[in-house]
Design a protein around this motif. Structure first.
Motif, mmCIF file in Angstrom:
data_model
loop_
_atom_site.group_PDB
_atom_site.id
_atom_site.type_symbol
_atom_site.label_atom_id
_atom_site.label_comp_id
_atom_site.label_asym_id
_atom_site.label_seq_id
_atom_site.Cartn_x
_atom_site.Cartn_y
_atom_site.Cartn_z
ATOM 1 N N SER A 1 44.818 17.651 18.805
ATOM 2 C CA SER A 1 45.236 18.607 17.770
ATOM 3 C C SER A 1 44.067 19.010 16.892
ATOM 4 C CB SER A 1 46.353 17.983 16.927
ATOM 5 O OG SER A 1 46.665 18.809 15.819
ATOM 6 N N GLN A 2 43.228 18.039 16.542
ATOM 7 C CA GLN A 2 42.082 18.328 15.691
ATOM 8 C C GLN A 2 41.052 19.200 16.401
ATOM 9 O OE1 GLN A 2 41.024 14.314 14.759
ATOM 10 N NE2 GLN A 2 42.388 14.196 12.981
ATOM 11 N N LEU A 3 40.871 18.954 17.713
ATOM 12 C CA LEU A 3 39.911 19.769 18.457
ATOM 13 C C LEU A 3 40.369 21.213 18.572
ATOM 14 C CD1 LEU A 3 38.957 17.310 21.350
ATOM 15 C CD2 LEU A 3 37.549 17.981 19.397
ATOM 16 N N LEU A 4 41.683 21.419 18.606
ATOM 17 C CA LEU A 4 42.214 22.781 18.656
ATOM 18 C C LEU A 4 42.141 23.467 17.291
ATOM 19 C CD1 LEU A 4 45.329 22.298 20.967
ATOM 20 C CD2 LEU A 4 43.219 23.523 21.508
ATOM 21 N N ASN A 5 42.013 22.658 16.217
ATOM 22 C CA ASN A 5 41.914 23.205 14.859
ATOM 23 C C ASN A 5 40.707 22.590 14.147
ATOM 24 O OD1 ASN A 5 44.585 24.683 14.804
ATOM 25 N ND2 ASN A 5 45.288 22.607 15.235
ATOM 26 N N PRO A 6 39.504 22.857 14.642
ATOM 27 C CA PRO A 6 38.323 22.225 14.036
ATOM 28 C C PRO A 6 37.974 22.856 12.694
ATOM 29 C CG PRO A 6 37.639 23.798 15.703
ATOM 30 C CD PRO A 6 39.135 23.763 15.750
ATOM 31 N N LEU A 7 37.453 22.029 11.799
ATOM 32 C CA LEU A 7 36.939 22.526 10.524
ATOM 33 C C LEU A 7 35.494 22.976 10.716
ATOM 34 C CD1 LEU A 7 38.299 19.882 8.010
ATOM 35 C CD2 LEU A 7 38.703 22.332 7.862
ATOM 36 N N GLU A 8 35.219 24.186 10.308
ATOM 37 C CA GLU A 8 33.848 24.666 10.422
ATOM 38 C C GLU A 8 32.973 24.103 9.301
ATOM 39 O OE1 GLU A 8 33.774 28.883 10.696
ATOM 40 O OE2 GLU A 8 35.211 28.975 12.352
ATOM 41 N N ASN A 9 33.617 23.678 8.209
ATOM 42 C CA ASN A 9 32.907 23.060 7.093
ATOM 43 C C ASN A 9 33.589 21.746 6.748
ATOM 44 O OD1 ASN A 9 32.704 26.194 6.688
ATOM 45 N ND2 ASN A 9 30.928 25.339 5.653
ATOM 46 N N ALA A 10 32.807 20.715 6.499
ATOM 47 C CA ALA A 10 33.369 19.402 6.158
ATOM 48 C C ALA A 10 34.072 19.456 4.807
ATOM 49 C CB ALA A 10 32.264 18.359 6.141
ATOM 50 N N LEU A 11 35.027 18.525 4.613
ATOM 51 C CA LEU A 11 35.769 18.420 3.351
ATOM 52 C C LEU A 11 35.484 17.071 2.699
ATOM 53 C CD1 LEU A 11 39.286 19.749 4.463
ATOM 54 C CD2 LEU A 11 37.520 21.021 3.251
ATOM 55 N N VAL A 12 35.367 17.086 1.383
ATOM 56 C CA VAL A 12 35.228 15.855 0.605
ATOM 57 C C VAL A 12 36.424 15.774 -0.341
ATOM 58 C CG1 VAL A 12 33.879 14.647 -1.145
ATOM 59 C CG2 VAL A 12 32.720 15.796 0.735
ATOM 60 N N ILE A 13 37.087 14.622 -0.373
ATOM 61 C CA ILE A 13 38.234 14.441 -1.275
ATOM 62 C C ILE A 13 37.710 14.040 -2.646
ATOM 63 C CG2 ILE A 13 40.328 13.107 -1.718
ATOM 64 C CD1 ILE A 13 40.714 12.849 1.264
ATOM 65 N N ASP A 14 37.832 14.950 -3.597
ATOM 66 C CA ASP A 14 37.387 14.676 -4.960
ATOM 67 C C ASP A 14 38.451 13.930 -5.762
ATOM 68 O OD1 ASP A 14 34.825 15.589 -4.951
ATOM 69 O OD2 ASP A 14 35.270 17.574 -5.722
ATOM 70 N N GLU A 15 39.706 14.265 -5.512
ATOM 71 C CA GLU A 15 40.787 13.641 -6.275
ATOM 72 C C GLU A 15 41.990 13.462 -5.369
ATOM 73 O OE1 GLU A 15 43.359 14.395 -10.407
ATOM 74 O OE2 GLU A 15 42.274 16.029 -9.474
ATOM 75 N N GLU A 16 42.631 12.320 -5.489
ATOM 76 C CA GLU A 16 43.828 12.037 -4.694
ATOM 77 C C GLU A 16 44.884 11.400 -5.586
ATOM 78 O OE1 GLU A 16 45.326 9.059 -1.106
ATOM 79 O OE2 GLU A 16 43.187 9.356 -1.454
ATOM 80 N N ARG A 17 46.100 11.934 -5.505
ATOM 81 C CA ARG A 17 47.210 11.370 -6.269
ATOM 82 C C ARG A 17 48.377 11.130 -5.333
ATOM 83 N NH1 ARG A 17 49.276 14.607 -10.892
ATOM 84 N NH2 ARG A 17 49.984 12.587 -11.641
ATOM 85 N N THR A 18 48.910 9.937 -5.369
ATOM 86 C CA THR A 18 50.115 9.613 -4.622
ATOM 87 C C THR A 18 51.114 9.030 -5.600
ATOM 88 O OG1 THR A 18 48.844 9.136 -2.619
ATOM 89 C CG2 THR A 18 51.081 8.295 -2.715
ATOM 90 N N VAL A 19 52.205 9.747 -5.809
ATOM 91 C CA VAL A 19 53.212 9.348 -6.795
ATOM 92 C C VAL A 19 54.493 8.994 -6.074
ATOM 93 C CG1 VAL A 19 54.529 10.050 -8.836
ATOM 94 C CG2 VAL A 19 52.194 10.891 -8.505
ATOM 95 N N SER A 20 54.988 7.799 -6.296
ATOM 96 C CA SER A 20 56.229 7.381 -5.654
ATOM 97 C C SER A 20 57.412 8.105 -6.292
ATOM 98 C CB SER A 20 56.411 5.867 -5.810
ATOM 99 O OG SER A 20 56.643 5.534 -7.169
#
Length: 818
Positions: free
Chosen positions: A292-311
């Motif tokens: 799936s990832q090879l069929l939808n490759p990112l042309e530019n890398a991503l960096v996660i600056d902020e992550e929130r997981t709220v229950s």
């Protein structure tokens, strides 16, 4: 068709919305253009009913039209920064384009859709940032989503240099340089299951890349899980050209995924065609994800600056806290208004109800998301609407005391109060717009509801109450008006105490600045320094984990920094255990605590949100929510927040300079800076930490401070224009005349915010506490700082303040007549 579906269809039709909005705008302009009181009453009534009807239709059904953010309904959110690529030949950074951002958003959408993540919202923010929100997502799924997002899946096929075995190690170690080639370290497992390490010298030019892939699928050959690859026609030609001159049985091709060699097979036949396989996947599911990832490759890398997981349980507790505290605060305010202003108070409460309908209707109509800061913004704007009503009614009391008829007194009160209401709300709108434009998405919800609420409060205070008064007078339902008067006329020499006030302000200012300088980095929360906050939410009927117990369980754990643990008992919502720690330690801390305490190990079946059936999966009974910010993002948030505050203060200074004289602008500016510094410094001094939501609180304080100051200045300007006498005495007289309004609005708003701080839980407490401090300081500064600065500046420059006001008023009248 049901009424709810019909309503939804009406408000979702762009043509209907456009025509409705245009009609209401025409009515609004007509209302202010006409001179006839009867026509104003009728047009105003149609306008109010039309707006309310449109908003009520937009709210049907509320369960579908009001969208909750993840801090309310639970879920996950990521702030992603798109990385620019580097030219392989020149090593120069290739600037990001709009196309790069659009491609990244499209790729994320496809990947997450294929992963079955359900509802999600993706939006571009700034030049290189993407905001991704997934309401309702279970905390356990966040790890999988994180991996999906960060996997670039950039596939490359490169030729292996025939002399690789002799030269690759030296090139890798930096002992040799071969132009056009780069050395890679390849680690893997051979057919016998033994690990191996080799060094490969690869051509810098990519022969085949992800754009050449026509299809990718998972497959299993015996015990080997693979990804089958089919190339496009152009890709097949590239493969043929690459391999046609190779020697079968000796030459090799390396397959790289995200610049890591995953396999380097020997070419067995030449030339190769469109199909080949990538081996070495641990499971069929892993092979499927990679396909799936090879069929939808990112042309530019991503960096996660902020992550929130709220229950979901934390979101439910937060909403309950917010609604409970808001209901208590607003109920107290409503009772006070009814007792103090009686019939006029009933009219004000009716206007507040209309204001609430307008706020919620606009939020539903335009698809704005409700967030926890947004709820706080609504509560504050309703408080500001009360402020406008109090201002009008205190003016009305003065006009009635002077012997005017009820109708004349009402008309005069609205006319005199209009400029102060307009100016004070406009400055607050300026700060809200700047906050939305420049600050982080975390407080965007606050800026949105503040903007919508301010517009609604101005409409309800100026137009709705006026229309209701006109109907009451015309029908004979209102023949006289009785208003309670606790704060009677005073004649205190406030400006005579200016030296003592300056000394007190200087002392508090130095203490605030000193407290911030003393704490330095400790004054900043995770939002600005980077790190994680882990929160366990215990059900109301279960026993939580005590702070001392958690500290004992973690005392032998090797962590990058010492975790800071706090416990909280939230009324009617259960208990919370919060751990602030380094991001690298978050998972190990959660695992250690769950292993140490049985209450954290209990699991419950997961039910499908739509059908309510058992999905076969289980989740922890005690949810864990996380809020993670990278150090880089924290630094950027701090810079952007500082810019937002600076721009907000500059916008206020410019606006006051235009509307008033510079002496007044300077007084207002000094008062705002005084209030902001004291509010921030005192909160930090007494153990608080600054977070992103405090940016909204600080700008709210600035707006409230200006609100109060403008009302005092407006009365000072009026006194200078209409009365003779010593300027200092006239300024004192103006402050005394507005004192009842200042005390009434400050007390009602302070009461609401204080209850929010007490019953709102940790999520709202820090925000409310800072605003509470700011309100107290702002009430003081509008009397003892702003006006004295105006007097000091005008005297120091040898200017006649009355002459400046008269000249400015004359210039305004001349401009209006030309």
């Amino acid at each position: 068709m049901t009424s709810s579906l019909l309503a939804l269809q009406i408000v979702s039709d762009p043509l209907v919305l456009f025509l409705s909005g245009l009609s209401l705008l025409i009515l609004f302009i007509w209302y202010f253009a006409t001179e006839s009181d009867r026509r104003k009453r009728n047009i105003g009534s149609i306008l109010v009913l039309g707006l309310c009807t449109l908003c009520i239709l937009a709210l049907i059904p509320p369960s579908k039209t009001l969208q909750g953010g993840i801090d309310i309904v639970g879920g996950s959110a990521f702030t992603l920064r798109v990385q620019p690529n580097v030219d392989p030949d020149t090593n120069e950074v290739i600037p990001l384009t709009d196309r790069d951002m659009d491609n990244a958003i499209e790729t994320i959408q496809k990947r997450l859709d294929s992963a079955g993540t359900g509802d999600l919202s993706i939006a571009k923010s700034g030049d290189d940032t993407i905001i991704l929100q997934m309401p309702g997502m279970e905390p356990e799924a966040a790890e999988e989503i994180r991996e999906i997002l960060q996997k670039v899946a950039k596939l490359e096929l490169r030729e292996v240099n025939p002399q690789s075995q002799m030269l690759a190690k030296q090139v890798y170690d930096g002992e040799e340089v071969i132009p056009g080639f780069k050395a890679y370290k390849h680690e893997g497992v051979n057919r016998e299951g033994d690990p191996f390490t080799e060094y490969l010298l690869l051509n810098n030019r990519t022969a085949i890349d992800g754009a050449d892939i026509a299809d990718a699928w998972p497959q299993t050959q015996g015990t080997d899980h693979q990804v089958g690859i089919k190339l496009t026609g152009a890709g097949g030609e590239k493969m043929t050209n690459l391999t046609k001159d190779m020697t079968a049985g000796s030459d090799r091709i390396a397959v790289l995924l995200d610049d890591v060699v995953i396999t380097a097979p020997v070419v067995q036949t030449t030339p190769l065609g469109k199909n080949f396989v990538i081996q070495g996947q641990d499971s069929f599911e892993e092979a499927g994800t990679l396909a799936s990832q090879l069929l939808n490759p990112l042309e530019n890398a991503l960096v996660i600056d902020e992550e929130r997981t709220v229950s979901p349980s934390l979101g439910e507790a937060v909403v309950k806290q917010g609604i409970t505290s808001a209901a208590i605060g607003l109920a107290i305010t409503a009772v006070f208004i009814l007792i103090y202003y009686r019939t006029a108070g009933l009219i004000a409460l009716t206007a507040l109800a209309v204001n609430s309908v307008l706020i919620f209707g606009a939020m539903a109509m335009f698809g704005f998301t409700f967030t926890l800061p947004g709820i706080a913004g609504i509560i504050l704007t309703i408080g500001m609407a009360v402020d406008a009503n109090v201002l009008i009614y205190e003016r009305l009391r003065e006009e009635l005391s002077s012997g005017k008829s009820l109708k004349t007194a009402i008309d005069t009160a609205y006319e005199k109060a209009f400029s102060a209401i307009f100016d004070s709300n406009t400055t607050s709108l300026l700060t809200a717009v700047i906050l939305f434009w420049k600050a982080s998405s975390t407080v965007a919800g606050f800026a949105v509801t503040l903007t919508v609420g301010l517009l609604g409060s101005m409409f309800s205070a100026i137009l709705v109450t006026r229309v209701l008064f006109r109907w009451a007078l015309d029908t004979g339902a209102l023949k006289n008006l009785s208003l309670l008067n606790i704060f009677r006329s005073t004649n205190w020499d406030f400006l005579g105490k200016r030296k003592a006030a300056f000394a007190l302000s200087t002392l508090l200012f130095l203490a605030a600045v000193g407290g911030f300088a003393w704490k330095q980095k400790d004054a900043l929360g995770v939002d600005f320094t980077g790190g994680s906050i882990l929160t366990f939410t215990f059900p109301q009927d279960s026993k939580g984990v005590r702070q001392a117990e958690a500290e004992k369980a973690l005392q032998d754990l090797d962590t990058e920094s010492k975790p800071i643990i706090q416990e909280e008992n939230v009324p009617n919502s259960g208990e919370l255990l919060t751990i602030r720690c380094s991001t690298a330690d978050t998972t190990r801390i959660e695992d250690t605590l769950r292993s140490a305490f049985p209450v954290l190990q209990e699991r419950t079946p997961t039910l499908d949100r739509d059908t309510g059936k058992d999905t076969g999966k289980t989740n922890y009974v005690v949810d864990a929510s996380t809020d993670t910010v990278s150090a880089t993002a924290g630094s950027a948030f701090l810079i952007n927040s500082s810019i937002a505050l600076g721009l907000g203060l500059i916008a206020i200074l410019i606006y006051i300079s235009i509307r008033f004289e510079f002496s007044f602008a300077l007084g207002a500016f000094v008062a705002v800076v005084h209030d902001v510094v004291l509010a921030v410094g005192l909160v930090v001094l007494f153990g608080g930490e600054l977070s992103l939501i405090h940016v909204g609180a600080i700008l709210t304080i600035a707006g409230y401070s200006i609100n109060d100051t403008i009302i005092v200045f407006d009365r000072i300007r009026e006194s200078l224009l209409t009365e003779r006498g010593n300027i200092k005495d006239l300024m004192n007289q103006a402050i005394n005349a507005t004192l009842s309004r200042t005390l009434l609005t400050s007390l009602t708003t302070i009461t609401t915010v204080a209850i929010l701080a007490i019953f709102g839980g940790a999520a709202l407490r820090d925000f409310s506490t800072m605003i509470l401090v700011g309100l107290v300081v702002g009430t003081y500064s509008s009397i003892f700082v702003a006006a004295p600065v105006v007097l000091w500046w005008s005297r120091g420059k040898g200017r006649n303040l009355r002459r400046e006001v008269l000249d400015a008023s004359l210039a305004g009248e001349t401009a209006a007549n030309t």
